[in-house]
Write a protein that holds these residues in place. Structure first.
Motif, mmCIF file in Angstrom:
data_model
loop_
_atom_site.group_PDB
_atom_site.id
_atom_site.type_symbol
_atom_site.label_atom_id
_atom_site.label_comp_id
_atom_site.label_asym_id
_atom_site.label_seq_id
_atom_site.Cartn_x
_atom_site.Cartn_y
_atom_site.Cartn_z
ATOM 1 N N TYR A 76 0.762 -1.339 0.030
ATOM 2 C CA TYR A 76 0.070 -0.154 -0.067
ATOM 3 C C TYR A 76 0.792 1.151 -0.141
ATOM 4 O O TYR A 76 0.309 2.239 -0.222
ATOM 5 C CB TYR A 76 -1.032 0.074 1.064
ATOM 6 N N LEU A 80 0.644 3.477 -3.498
ATOM 7 C CA LEU A 80 -0.465 4.141 -3.727
ATOM 8 C C LEU A 80 -0.208 5.473 -4.007
ATOM 9 O O LEU A 80 0.327 6.217 -3.141
ATOM 10 C CB LEU A 80 -1.722 3.951 -2.595
ATOM 11 N N PHE A 119 -9.004 -1.943 2.846
ATOM 12 C CA PHE A 119 -8.498 -2.029 1.676
ATOM 13 C C PHE A 119 -8.693 -0.386 1.203
ATOM 14 O O PHE A 119 -7.935 0.080 0.842
ATOM 15 C CB PHE A 119 -9.119 -2.730 0.769
ATOM 16 N N GLU A 141 -6.860 2.166 3.426
ATOM 17 C CA GLU A 141 -5.332 2.369 3.035
ATOM 18 C C GLU A 141 -5.389 3.592 2.073
ATOM 19 O O GLU A 141 -4.403 4.307 1.826
ATOM 20 C CB GLU A 141 -4.789 0.978 2.650
ATOM 21 N N GLY A 142 -6.461 3.229 0.936
ATOM 22 C CA GLY A 142 -6.458 4.374 -0.110
ATOM 23 C C GLY A 142 -6.831 5.602 0.292
ATOM 24 O O GLY A 142 -6.302 6.752 -0.156
ATOM 25 N N LYS A 159 -4.098 7.758 1.689
ATOM 26 C CA LYS A 159 -3.335 8.027 0.534
ATOM 27 C C LYS A 159 -3.865 9.109 -0.349
ATOM 28 O O LYS A 159 -3.137 9.640 -1.390
ATOM 29 C CB LYS A 159 -2.775 7.058 -0.194
#
Length: 243
Positions: free
Chosen positions: A191, A194, A212, A215-216, A219
């Motif tokens: 990750y 990203l 998931f 985590e995005g 970023k």
């Protein structure tokens, strides 16, 4: 009684039953019923049909979207091309399989896409991932699968370095990893690779933000869960059952 339902395995969490119950109530369809049919294996499917001769339509979920094809009399061309079925219509000619996942995915994804979004990673290789692949192709995106096993047009998780991950504008999770109650889990990705320009789409909708997606989000990525996809595919299934 107009009986509908969902077949799958360990599906007590399912969105579909509540969605259709609310729909039937809103439409005043007191003679309509939607049930979960939790099958330990598809050998139980013929017995289900015998037990409920009043079935009008079924949805299909994990892990039977591909296996169910062997039990059907006919496939819609889209379902045949994808190789997976999530909707079954009952008619004079027998059982016909459709795939409404592809419409749900495409229509929910389109508003989020930019001109820079050209390549996608698809996490997982099951029935849902095949609909996603088909949808991405229809939208003009090149897609590559990610699996634990090596294969054609397929990367392994071990091959995904942070640099490699950053090359794809869209990452779609088609695995069940991160579904409630296992919310601490996430696909094994680097990750750290990203970037804010990327879009993360998770077919999971419970929880609304999986690890998931979180985590995005950390970023600065665009994120989307699978709830709208499910709503759209459910409405498409309803249209098929009533056509």
């Amino acid at each position: 009684m107009h009986r509908y339902g969902l077949i799958g395995k360990n599906i007590s969490y399912s969105f579909s039953r509540g969605y259709f119950r609310e729909k039937f109530e809103a439409l005043g369809l007191s003679d309509h019923l939607y049930e979960n049919f939790d099958l330990p294996g598809l050998t139980e499917f013929p017995l289900l049909l015998e037990k409920y001769p009043d079935l009008k339509g079924l949805n299909v979920t994990i892990p039977y979207k591909e296996q169910i094809i062997d039990y059907l009399d006919e496939l819609h061309p889209t379902a045949e091309a994808i190789g997976a079925v999530n909707t079954i219509a009952f008619g004079p000619g027998g059982l016909k399989g459709f795939n409404t996942d592809v419409t749900g995915f495409k229509e929910s994804l389109k508003p989020l896409l930019t001109q820079m979004d050209r390549e996608a990673l698809i996490l997982g290789t099951g029935g849902a991932s095949k609909a996603v692949f088909h949808g991405l192709e229809a939208l003009g995106l090149k897609a590559t699968y990610v699996s634990r096993k090596a294969g054609k047009n397929q990367l392994t998780y071990s091959e995904l370095t942070p640099e490699k991950l950053s090359q794809y504008q869209l990452i779609v999770n088609c695995t069940p990893v991160g579904t409630h109650p296992h919310t601490a889990h996430a696909p094994e990705l680097p990750y750290s690779g990203l970037k804010p320009t990327q879009l993360l789409y998770d077919l999971i909708y419970n929880p609304a933000e999986t690890r998931f997606l979180l985590e995005g989000k950390r970023k600065g990525c665009r994120i989307k869960n699978g709830l709208e996809m499910l709503q759209i595919q459910a409405e498409e299934a309803w249209k098929i059952w009533n056509s």
